[in-house]
Design a protein around this motif. Structure first.
Motif, short mmCIF file in Angstrom:
data_model
loop_
_atom_site.label_atom_id
_atom_site.label_comp_id
_atom_site.label_asym_id
_atom_site.label_seq_id
_atom_site.Cartn_x
_atom_site.Cartn_y
_atom_site.Cartn_z
N ARG A 73 0.84 -1.21 0.00
CA ARG A 73 0.00 0.00 0.00
C ARG A 73 0.87 1.25 0.00
NH1 ARG A 73 -2.97 3.83 0.01
NH2 ARG A 73 -5.16 3.91 0.66
N LEU A 74 1.97 1.22 0.76
CA LEU A 74 2.87 2.35 0.80
C LEU A 74 3.69 2.48 -0.48
CD1 LEU A 74 4.20 1.92 4.44
CD2 LEU A 74 2.65 3.69 3.65
N TRP A 75 4.09 1.35 -1.03
CA TRP A 75 4.94 1.37 -2.21
C TRP A 75 4.20 1.79 -3.48
CZ3 TRP A 75 7.32 -4.11 -1.10
CH2 TRP A 75 8.29 -3.99 -0.10
N PHE A 76 3.03 1.21 -3.69
CA PHE A 76 2.38 1.35 -4.99
C PHE A 76 0.95 1.89 -4.96
CE2 PHE A 76 5.32 -2.37 -5.34
CZ PHE A 76 6.27 -1.76 -6.16
N GLY A 77 0.38 2.07 -3.78
CA GLY A 77 -1.01 2.49 -3.67
C GLY A 77 -1.17 4.00 -3.58
N PRO A 78 -2.39 4.45 -3.41
CA PRO A 78 -2.65 5.89 -3.23
C PRO A 78 -1.96 6.41 -1.97
CG PRO A 78 -4.68 4.66 -3.64
CD PRO A 78 -3.63 3.64 -3.39
N PRO A 79 -1.72 7.72 -1.90
CA PRO A 79 -1.05 8.29 -0.73
C PRO A 79 -1.80 8.00 0.56
CG PRO A 79 -1.17 9.89 -2.51
CD PRO A 79 -2.03 8.73 -2.92
N VAL A 80 -1.06 7.84 1.64
CA VAL A 80 -1.64 7.63 2.96
C VAL A 80 -1.50 8.91 3.77
CG1 VAL A 80 -1.18 5.16 2.96
CG2 VAL A 80 0.53 6.73 3.89
N ARG A 81 -2.30 9.04 4.80
CA ARG A 81 -2.26 10.24 5.64
C ARG A 81 -1.08 10.14 6.61
NH1 ARG A 81 -7.68 11.47 8.75
NH2 ARG A 81 -8.34 11.59 6.57
N VAL A 82 -0.25 11.16 6.61
CA VAL A 82 0.93 11.19 7.49
C VAL A 82 0.98 12.53 8.23
CG1 VAL A 82 3.44 11.03 7.65
CG2 VAL A 82 2.21 9.67 5.94
N GLY A 83 1.02 12.47 9.55
CA GLY A 83 1.23 13.66 10.35
C GLY A 83 2.67 13.70 10.85
N TRP A 84 3.05 14.83 11.41
CA TRP A 84 4.42 15.02 11.88
C TRP A 84 4.45 15.52 13.32
CZ3 TRP A 84 8.98 14.08 9.19
CH2 TRP A 84 8.84 13.75 7.85
N GLU A 85 5.42 15.04 14.05
CA GLU A 85 5.73 15.58 15.37
C GLU A 85 7.24 15.80 15.43
OE1 GLU A 85 5.92 13.53 19.55
OE2 GLU A 85 3.84 14.15 19.20
N GLY A 86 7.64 17.05 15.38
CA GLY A 86 9.07 17.36 15.38
C GLY A 86 9.62 17.71 14.02
#
Length: 286
Positions: A73-86
């Motif tokens: 899913r990460l390699w070839f699928g649609p973008p995933v939701r990613v948040g950041w801390e720092g």
């Protein structure tokens, strides 16, 4: 035939919704745990060594399967939701135009960290990240992994002398480099250092890169959020996690890096790969 089956399975997982993919991975993690007695023994030994008990210990079984299932899913699928801390620590490091070394344990979704960096900083800021990976020995997977780990703002190099040279060159150009320092290196490329109180063969490469002139060390890991809600990438400078600077000697530096990885792991032990053969004897590269 095997290669076609692998590609078909990867294509299916790549386009399934993330909650479903992680649910299937959870089941797969338990299936693997139940099917393999050596895996269960290793998991039990490692979790006991770290003093892990209760719900977090058992949750790590399913989380290990999720880590594998979500890769397509990460390699070839649609973008995933990613948040950041720092993320501000990365901004500050890049502003100095010096090399940045990310150290990440086998914790959470460690594949999402360099990808999220490449999308947010690598392409827009012209500061790509180079990551080290161990090529698969299976022909069906080797080409797929090469394809998966090359993307805009991110390059992957193998665990060879040529790959190490590329890491050094990237740091000298003021770019970012990512490593999994709790990965067992080949014989002759590590030292024995404590990891959760037991000697583990530990790479010296991480310390060698960290000790290059001007390099800034950031500790990072990707937390998997429940119910397929995405991920959060946590970033901290070395000095926020470890009180002392990195030692000059390889054995002392390796022990420090192991302690830093332990600190990160204890923050979310249910997402560490406790079944990873961390204490195995190193293989002879020859």
């Amino acid at each position: 035939m095997t290669q076609r089956i692998v590609r078909a399975l990867v294509a299916l997982l790549a386009w399934l919704p993330l909650p479903l993919v992680q649910g299937l991975g959870w089941l797969g993690g338990w299936a693997a745990w139940l099917a393999s007695a050596p895996y269960r023994r290793r998991w039990r030994a490692h979790t006991r060594l770290a003093g892990l008990r209760g719900r977090a210990r058992w949750a790590s079984v399913g989380a290990a399967g999720q880590q594998v299932a979500e890769l397509p899913r990460l390699w070839f699928g649609p973008p995933v939701r990613v948040g950041w801390e720092g993320a501000a620590h990365i901004e500050a490091a890049l502003a100095q135009r010096r090399g940045v070394l990310f150290l990440t344990p086998h914790l959470g979704c460690f594949e999402v960290t360099p990808r999220a960096y490449a999308e947010r900083f690598g392409v827009p800021r012209g500061a790509p990240i180079t990551v080290l990976y161990r090529p698969s020995r299976q022909a069906a997977l080797a080409a797929l992994l090469r394809q998966a780990r090359q993307r805009p703002g991110m390059a992957a190099v193998p665990t060879t002398l040529a790959g190490v040279r590329q890491l050094m060159q990237a740091l000298r150009r003021g770019e970012a480099v990512g490593l999994l320092p709790d990965q067992v290196p080949p014989l002759g490329q590590g030292v024995w250092a404590p990891f959760f109180g037991r000697p583990a063969y530990t790479m010296t490469l991480a310390a060698r890169l960290a000790q290059q002139p001007g390099v800034q060390v950031l500790l990072a890991w990707g937390q998997r959020l429940p119910w397929g809600r995405g991920y959060v990438v946590h970033v901290q400078p070395w000095a926020q996690v470890m009180e002392e600077p990195l030692a000059a000697g390889p054995a002392e530096a390796a022990a420090q890096i192991n302690r830093a990885m332990e600190t990160l792991i204890r923050r979310c032990p249910q997402q560490y790969l406790w079944g990873y053969a961390r204490y195995k004897a190193p293989r002879d590269p020859g």
